[in-house]
Scaffold this active site. Structure first.
Site, short mmCIF file in Angstrom:
data_model
loop_
_atom_site.label_atom_id
_atom_site.label_comp_id
_atom_site.label_asym_id
_atom_site.label_seq_id
_atom_site.Cartn_x
_atom_site.Cartn_y
_atom_site.Cartn_z
N GLU A 36 0.82 -1.21 0.00
CA GLU A 36 0.00 0.00 0.00
C GLU A 36 0.86 1.26 0.00
OE1 GLU A 36 -2.92 -0.41 -0.93
OE2 GLU A 36 -3.05 -2.55 -0.45
N HIS A 44 1.94 2.22 -3.37
CA HIS A 44 0.94 2.98 -4.13
C HIS A 44 1.10 4.48 -3.93
CE1 HIS A 44 -1.61 0.05 -6.10
NE2 HIS A 44 -1.76 -0.64 -4.98
#
Length: 177
Positions: free
Chosen positions: A144, A147
């Site tokens: 994550e 990202h």
């Protein structure tokens, strides 16, 4: 905004940009975005999600490991909402594991990641937290946070043969009929 949001797909420019720092983590709009992120992640059987994946270029992620159709062996943990997360330390061994991504539907990759990660982040109340993650949750955090830097998991894969279609992954790795 408290609803399921459309997910950005590989190739969309927002997935390759660095997310903007959130100046006020207590802003009601950020709280609403977090609620919608959680709804979107759960509706798509994710175990983590980052705001750029729903086309919002801010530094906000949610990690919630739990067994589901896409990750049947995931350990259970309560959702953690991280505003402006920063990985401050990675340690342990580099371990490869199968990852998927809501923004790259239909593909899985065998991605090397560290087994431990320390993350500094703010909560929705503005509290500064530093937390250690181990195993699968550490993998989710690294995925994550990538990202937020505009990085998708395929660039982390060392060998192109370590990319499978979702169907082949389910057949070969999960041993489904």
């Amino acid at each position: 905004m408290d609803n399921k949001l459309p997910v950005a797909l590989r190739g969309e420019k927002i997935l390759h940009q660095r997310a903007e720092r959130i100046l006020d983590p207590t802003d009601p709009e950020i709280r609403d975005l977090a609620k919608s992120l959680l709804i979107t992640m759960r509706a798509t059987d994710g175990v983590g999600i980052a705001a750029p994946q729903v086309k919002v270029p801010v530094s906000l992620v949610i990690v919630e490991s739990r067994p589901n159709r896409r990750y049947p062996d995931a350990p259970v943990m309560e959702p953690i909402i991280m505003v402006n997360p920063e990985i401050t330390e990675l340690w342990g061994v580099m371990d490869s594991g199968w990852e998927g991504c809501l923004s790259i539907p239909g593909l899985r990759g065998y991605v090397p990641r560290f087994t431990n990660a320390r993350v500094k982040y703010e909560t929705l109340t503005g509290e500064l937290v530093e937390k250690d993650f181990e195993g699968f949750p550490a993998r989710i955090v690294q995925h994550e946070c990538d990202h937020l830097d505009g990085i998708l998991f395929p660039v982390r894969i060392e060998d192109c043969s370590d990319i499978l279609s979702e169907e082949e992954y389910r057949r070969r790795i999960l041993k489904e009929a």
